[in-house]
Design a protein around this motif. Structure first.
Motif, short mmCIF file in Angstrom:
data_model
loop_
_atom_site.label_atom_id
_atom_site.label_comp_id
_atom_site.label_asym_id
_atom_site.label_seq_id
_atom_site.Cartn_x
_atom_site.Cartn_y
_atom_site.Cartn_z
N ALA A 1 0.82 -1.22 0.00
CA ALA A 1 0.00 0.00 0.00
C ALA A 1 0.85 1.27 0.00
N LYS A 2 2.11 1.17 0.45
CA LYS A 2 2.98 2.35 0.45
C LYS A 2 3.47 2.68 -0.95
N ARG A 3 3.50 1.67 -1.82
CA ARG A 3 3.97 1.88 -3.20
C ARG A 3 2.81 2.17 -4.14
N THR A 4 1.73 1.44 -3.97
CA THR A 4 0.50 1.68 -4.74
C THR A 4 -0.63 1.74 -3.73
N SER A 5 -1.23 2.90 -3.55
CA SER A 5 -2.26 3.05 -2.53
C SER A 5 -3.46 2.16 -2.85
N PRO A 6 -4.24 1.77 -1.83
CA PRO A 6 -5.45 0.99 -2.08
C PRO A 6 -6.39 1.67 -3.08
N TYR A 7 -6.44 3.01 -3.03
CA TYR A 7 -7.29 3.73 -3.99
C TYR A 7 -6.78 3.54 -5.41
N GLN A 8 -5.48 3.70 -5.63
CA GLN A 8 -4.91 3.50 -6.97
C GLN A 8 -5.07 2.04 -7.41
N PHE A 9 -4.90 1.13 -6.46
CA PHE A 9 -5.06 -0.30 -6.74
C PHE A 9 -6.49 -0.59 -7.20
N TYR A 10 -7.46 -0.04 -6.47
CA TYR A 10 -8.87 -0.19 -6.83
C TYR A 10 -9.15 0.39 -8.21
N GLN A 11 -8.59 1.56 -8.49
CA GLN A 11 -8.80 2.22 -9.78
C GLN A 11 -8.25 1.38 -10.94
N PHE A 12 -7.13 0.70 -10.70
CA PHE A 12 -6.55 -0.14 -11.76
C PHE A 12 -7.56 -1.18 -12.23
N TRP A 13 -8.18 -1.87 -11.28
CA TRP A 13 -9.13 -2.92 -11.65
C TRP A 13 -10.43 -2.33 -12.18
N LYS B 1 -15.60 5.16 -1.80
CA LYS B 1 -16.03 6.51 -1.45
C LYS B 1 -15.15 7.56 -2.12
N ALA B 2 -13.85 7.30 -2.09
CA ALA B 2 -12.90 8.24 -2.70
C ALA B 2 -13.12 8.35 -4.20
N SER B 3 -13.49 7.24 -4.83
CA SER B 3 -13.75 7.24 -6.27
C SER B 3 -14.96 8.09 -6.61
N ARG C 1 -19.96 13.07 -6.72
CA ARG C 1 -21.13 13.22 -5.85
C ARG C 1 -20.95 14.45 -4.98
N ASN C 2 -22.09 14.99 -4.51
CA ASN C 2 -22.05 16.21 -3.72
C ASN C 2 -22.05 15.95 -2.22
N ASP C 3 -22.26 14.71 -1.80
CA ASP C 3 -22.39 14.40 -0.38
C ASP C 3 -21.09 13.81 0.20
N THR C 4 -19.96 14.28 -0.32
CA THR C 4 -18.67 13.71 0.11
C THR C 4 -17.80 14.72 0.84
N ASP D 1 -3.58 11.66 -3.48
CA ASP D 1 -3.75 10.41 -4.22
C ASP D 1 -5.04 10.45 -5.04
N VAL D 2 -6.13 10.79 -4.37
CA VAL D 2 -7.45 10.81 -5.02
C VAL D 2 -7.55 11.95 -6.04
N LEU D 3 -6.90 13.06 -5.74
CA LEU D 3 -7.02 14.23 -6.61
C LEU D 3 -5.87 14.35 -7.61
N ALA D 4 -5.12 13.27 -7.77
CA ALA D 4 -4.06 13.27 -8.79
C ALA D 4 -4.70 13.54 -10.15
N GLY D 5 -4.14 14.48 -10.88
CA GLY D 5 -4.70 14.83 -12.18
C GLY D 5 -5.57 16.07 -12.15
#
Length: 427
Positions: free
Chosen positions: A243-255, A317-319, A324-327, A341-345
């Protein structure tokens, strides 16, 4: 359904030695897979061998996970264009420890169970074998003709870079691993990727010639993407299990971003979902591919398996953060690493922190940072309710922004319209 049938419908079986299926049906069989300690973490290219060991244990057999502390000093030349960089002992030891810690999360090591998983390191038995002992007692059992006939060796020898003697001995060293595990732990089966077939069968030959025994083997196909590009790579690089090299969020996004064609293949290979459920998921997805239900389920299963339920839920949730407006609450809860991580880009703009300490009216702030080209356009959009700050709508043009709006004392997320985001950073 036995182990081989299970792997076959999942598309995880390529080459297999005669008698392997019968051996697995006859008795609890000890089997191993080797992992190269080229880094401190495994990447998703290592997921298939990990899953093979898990399937093996689920089927009642005993898995051995071999970390190549010795073979890592040589480097596997199989189908590589050039020789790998050799690692020093300190780096190897660090990598071996990291990989061991990861593998222990996926297999059951409870010693009370007859098929408890075990970790082994081939450096433990190679460190006491001298070069003369090895070439005399082991090398004599395998001919040079046999070794050169392997495709992985032929391609390198015929290539521009050739092959060093060090690399040439690799298949014999790996073969000795199988022989050692056969004699020391009654290990009768080796598994691996299809590129390892030559090395694996060398091991079965050593078991036959040196120990007078019978050993078995099968391989799984190397994972490829339908478009021909390399599996496990993104624009930002390798997808790691750490998780330190590829965050769970980035990992989830890959799949989650897997293509429809690849998702149909990956849902079989990378999850433990039963065949009937997989077929139903694929059928549902084909009826309405726009819902991306297959990718969502794939991402859920693999992320949960590697990182756990909590990290999967955060990734979902991060994705949805930008859609969504309720985050707003989630945005406040994120630490700086998660936020970036989430706001990369998302485009970033900067403002002197002193401006916010003094207080800045919203219209001037939006215009001076370039989020809007002019104060007039900023004023018009704010008055129309089209600007949000940290996922909360700006009430009016009289709003003053100060340091209390900063996330992690450094950032503000602005949104104009439905899809345009800017991350303001106070410097």
């Amino acid at each position: 359904m036995n182990l081989i049938e299970e792997l076959r419908w999942r598309g995880m079986l390529q080459d297999m030695m005669p008698g392997t299926e019968e051996q697995l049906q006859k008795e609890m069989t000890t089997a191993y897979i080797g992992f190269d300690p080229t880094a401190e973490s495994l990447h998703i290219g290592s997921l298939v061998p990990i899953l093979l060991l898990v399937h093996l244990q689920k089927a009642g057999h005993k898995p051995l996970a071999l970390v190549g502390g010795a073979t890592g000093m040589v480097g596997d030349p199989s189908f590589k264009a050039e020789e790998r960089k050799m690692l020093d002992l300190e780096t190897l030891a660090k990598n071996v420890a990291g990989i061991k810690a990861q593998l222990e999360r996926f297999l059951d090591f409870d010693p009370a169970k007859p098929n408890a998983a075990e970790m082994v390191n081939n450096f433990d038995w190679f460190q006491n074998i001298t070069f003369l002992d090895f070439i005399r007692d082991t090398g004599k059992h395998i001919t040079v003709n046999y070794m050169m006939a392997k495709d992985s060796v032929k391609k390198r020898i015929e290539g521009d870079n050739g092959m060093s003697f060090t690399e040439f001995t690799y298949q014999l060293i790996q073969g000795y691993d199988f022989y050692h595990l056969y004699t020391a732990k009654n290990c009768k089966l080796q598994m691996g990727g299809s590129d390892q077939w030559g090395n694996i069968v060398t091991g079965t030959e050593l078991v036959r010639r040196k120990a007078g025994g019978e050993a078995f083997a099968f391989t799984c196909p190397l994972i490829k993407k339908a478009d021909g590009t390399k599996f496990g790579k993104t624009e930002s690089g390798t997808v790691w299990l750490d998780a330190k090299r590829t965050s769970p969020y980035q990992f989830y996004q890959f799949w989650l971003n897997t293509t429809d064609v690849d998702a149909e293949s990956y849902i079989r290979i990378f999850t433990f979902l039963p065949q009937a459920e997989v077929e139903e998921l694929i059928a549902q997805h084909r009826e309405n591919p726009g819902q991306r239900s297959l990718q969502k389920r794939l991402a859920q299963e693999v992320t949960t398996f590697i990182h756990g339920e909590k990290e999967y839920e955060f990734a979902v949730k991060a994705s949805e953060l930008l859609f969504r407006n309720d985050t707003a609450e989630l945005l406040v809860e994120m630490n700086e690493e998660q936020l970036l991580d989430v706001l990369a880009g998302v485009p970033q703009v900067e403002v002197p922190k002193s401006d916010l300490e003094a207080g800045k009216d919203i219209v001037s702030l939006l215009a001076e940072t370039g989020i809007f080209p002019s104060k007039g356009e900023a004023r018009k959009m704010v008055q129309g309710g089209g600007v949000s700050m940290n996922k909360n709508k700006i009430d009016g043009i009289e709003t003053v922004i100060n340091t209390t709006a900063l996330l992690r004392d450094k950032y503000i997320l602005f949104q104009k319209g439905k899809r345009n985001y800017y991350l303001l950073k106070a410097i």
